[in-house]
Write a protein that holds these residues in place. Sequence first.
Motif, PDB file in Angstrom:
ATOM      1  N   ARG A   1       0.834  -1.212   0.000  1.00  0.00           N
ATOM      2  CA  ARG A   1       0.000   0.000   0.000  1.00  0.00           C
ATOM      3  C   ARG A   1       0.866   1.258   0.000  1.00  0.00           C
ATOM      4  N   MET A   2       1.955   1.235   0.765  1.00  0.00           N
ATOM      5  CA  MET A   2       2.852   2.392   0.800  1.00  0.00           C
ATOM      6  C   MET A   2       3.503   2.612  -0.559  1.00  0.00           C
ATOM      7  N   VAL A   3       3.943   1.546  -1.198  1.00  0.00           N
ATOM      8  CA  VAL A   3       4.542   1.665  -2.527  1.00  0.00           C
ATOM      9  C   VAL A   3       3.526   2.279  -3.487  1.00  0.00           C
ATOM     10  N   ARG A   4       2.306   1.785  -3.474  1.00  0.00           N
ATOM     11  CA  ARG A   4       1.265   2.310  -4.371  1.00  0.00           C
ATOM     12  C   ARG A   4       0.975   3.777  -4.077  1.00  0.00           C
ATOM     13  N   ALA A   5       0.965   4.144  -2.804  1.00  0.00           N
ATOM     14  CA  ALA A   5       0.702   5.534  -2.437  1.00  0.00           C
ATOM     15  C   ALA A   5       1.809   6.451  -2.938  1.00  0.00           C
ATOM     16  N   VAL A   6       3.046   6.028  -2.791  1.00  0.00           N
ATOM     17  CA  VAL A   6       4.173   6.843  -3.260  1.00  0.00           C
ATOM     18  C   VAL A   6       4.154   6.947  -4.784  1.00  0.00           C
ATOM     19  N   VAL A   7       3.857   5.857  -5.464  1.00  0.00           N
ATOM     20  CA  VAL A   7       3.742   5.890  -6.920  1.00  0.00           C
ATOM     21  C   VAL A   7       2.662   6.886  -7.336  1.00  0.00           C
ATOM     22  N   SER A   8       1.535   6.862  -6.663  1.00  0.00           N
ATOM     23  CA  SER A   8       0.449   7.782  -6.976  1.00  0.00           C
ATOM     24  C   SER A   8       0.869   9.235  -6.761  1.00  0.00           C
ATOM     25  N   LEU A   9       1.540   9.498  -5.651  1.00  0.00           N
ATOM     26  CA  LEU A   9       2.027  10.856  -5.394  1.00  0.00           C
ATOM     27  C   LEU A   9       3.002  11.307  -6.471  1.00  0.00           C
ATOM     28  N   ASN A  10       3.912  10.431  -6.866  1.00  0.00           N
ATOM     29  CA  ASN A  10       4.868  10.766  -7.918  1.00  0.00           C
ATOM     30  C   ASN A  10       4.170  11.027  -9.241  1.00  0.00           C
ATOM     31  N   ASP A  11       3.198  10.184  -9.574  1.00  0.00           N
ATOM     32  CA  ASP A  11       2.451  10.374 -10.823  1.00  0.00           C
ATOM     33  C   ASP A  11       1.755  11.732 -10.845  1.00  0.00           C
ATOM     34  N   ARG A  12       1.110  12.089  -9.737  1.00  0.00           N
ATOM     35  CA  ARG A  12       0.417  13.378  -9.670  1.00  0.00           C
ATOM     36  C   ARG A  12       1.398  14.543  -9.747  1.00  0.00           C
ATOM     37  N   ALA A  13       2.535  14.406  -9.097  1.00  0.00           N
ATOM     38  CA  ALA A  13       3.534  15.473  -9.147  1.00  0.00           C
ATOM     39  C   ALA A  13       4.061  15.662 -10.563  1.00  0.00           C
ATOM     40  N   TRP A  14       4.372  14.571 -11.249  1.00  0.00           N
ATOM     41  CA  TRP A  14       4.871  14.678 -12.626  1.00  0.00           C
ATOM     42  C   TRP A  14       3.791  15.194 -13.567  1.00  0.00           C
ATOM     43  N   GLN A  15       2.538  14.838 -13.330  1.00  0.00           N
ATOM     44  CA  GLN A  15       1.445  15.365 -14.146  1.00  0.00           C
ATOM     45  C   GLN A  15       1.347  16.880 -13.977  1.00  0.00           C
ATOM     46  N   ALA A  16       1.487  17.353 -12.754  1.00  0.00           N
ATOM     47  CA  ALA A  16       1.455  18.793 -12.501  1.00  0.00           C
ATOM     48  C   ALA A  16       2.614  19.490 -13.198  1.00  0.00           C
ATOM     49  N   VAL A  17       3.778  18.879 -13.202  1.00  0.00           N
ATOM     50  CA  VAL A  17       4.939  19.446 -13.893  1.00  0.00           C
ATOM     51  C   VAL A  17       4.665  19.533 -15.382  1.00  0.00           C
ATOM     52  N   ARG A  18       4.110  18.465 -15.954  1.00  0.00           N
ATOM     53  CA  ARG A  18       3.798  18.458 -17.392  1.00  0.00           C
ATOM     54  C   ARG A  18       2.774  19.528 -17.732  1.00  0.00           C
ATOM     55  N   GLU A  19       1.742  19.643 -16.913  1.00  0.00           N
ATOM     56  CA  GLU A  19       0.714  20.642 -17.167  1.00  0.00           C
ATOM     57  C   GLU A  19       1.261  22.060 -17.033  1.00  0.00           C
ATOM     58  N   TYR A  20       2.118  22.272 -16.070  1.00  0.00           N
ATOM     59  CA  TYR A  20       2.744  23.582 -15.880  1.00  0.00           C
ATOM     60  C   TYR A  20       3.620  23.937 -17.086  1.00  0.00           C
ATOM     61  N   GLY A  21       4.306  22.945 -17.615  1.00  0.00           N
ATOM     62  CA  GLY A  21       5.193  23.170 -18.769  1.00  0.00           C
ATOM     63  C   GLY A  21       4.430  23.463 -20.047  1.00  0.00           C
ATOM     64  N   GLN A  22       3.161  23.112 -20.121  1.00  0.00           N
ATOM     65  CA  GLN A  22       2.369  23.358 -21.318  1.00  0.00           C
ATOM     66  C   GLN A  22       1.728  24.743 -21.314  1.00  0.00           C
ATOM     67  N   GLN A  23       1.848  25.463 -20.229  1.00  0.00           N
ATOM     68  CA  GLN A  23       1.226  26.789 -20.131  1.00  0.00           C
ATOM     69  C   GLN A  23       2.014  27.833 -20.885  1.00  0.00           C
TER      70      GLN A  23
END
Length: 59
Positions: A37-59
Amino acid sequence: MMRYPTEALWQEIAFLAYHLHWRLDELLDLEHMDRVRMVRAVVSLNDRAWQAVREYGQQ
């Protein structure tokens, strides 16, 4: 009784240690499903963080 693959255990421990900076004994004390569960939670946090970076870079 089936054993959890040693390599998979060490991959999970290394992943959590890298991201959470927990000590080895703390990680080894986790029950298998808690560790998963901890591994999955960290993966999810990383995915969301990278998605935010990608979205920020498209602005």
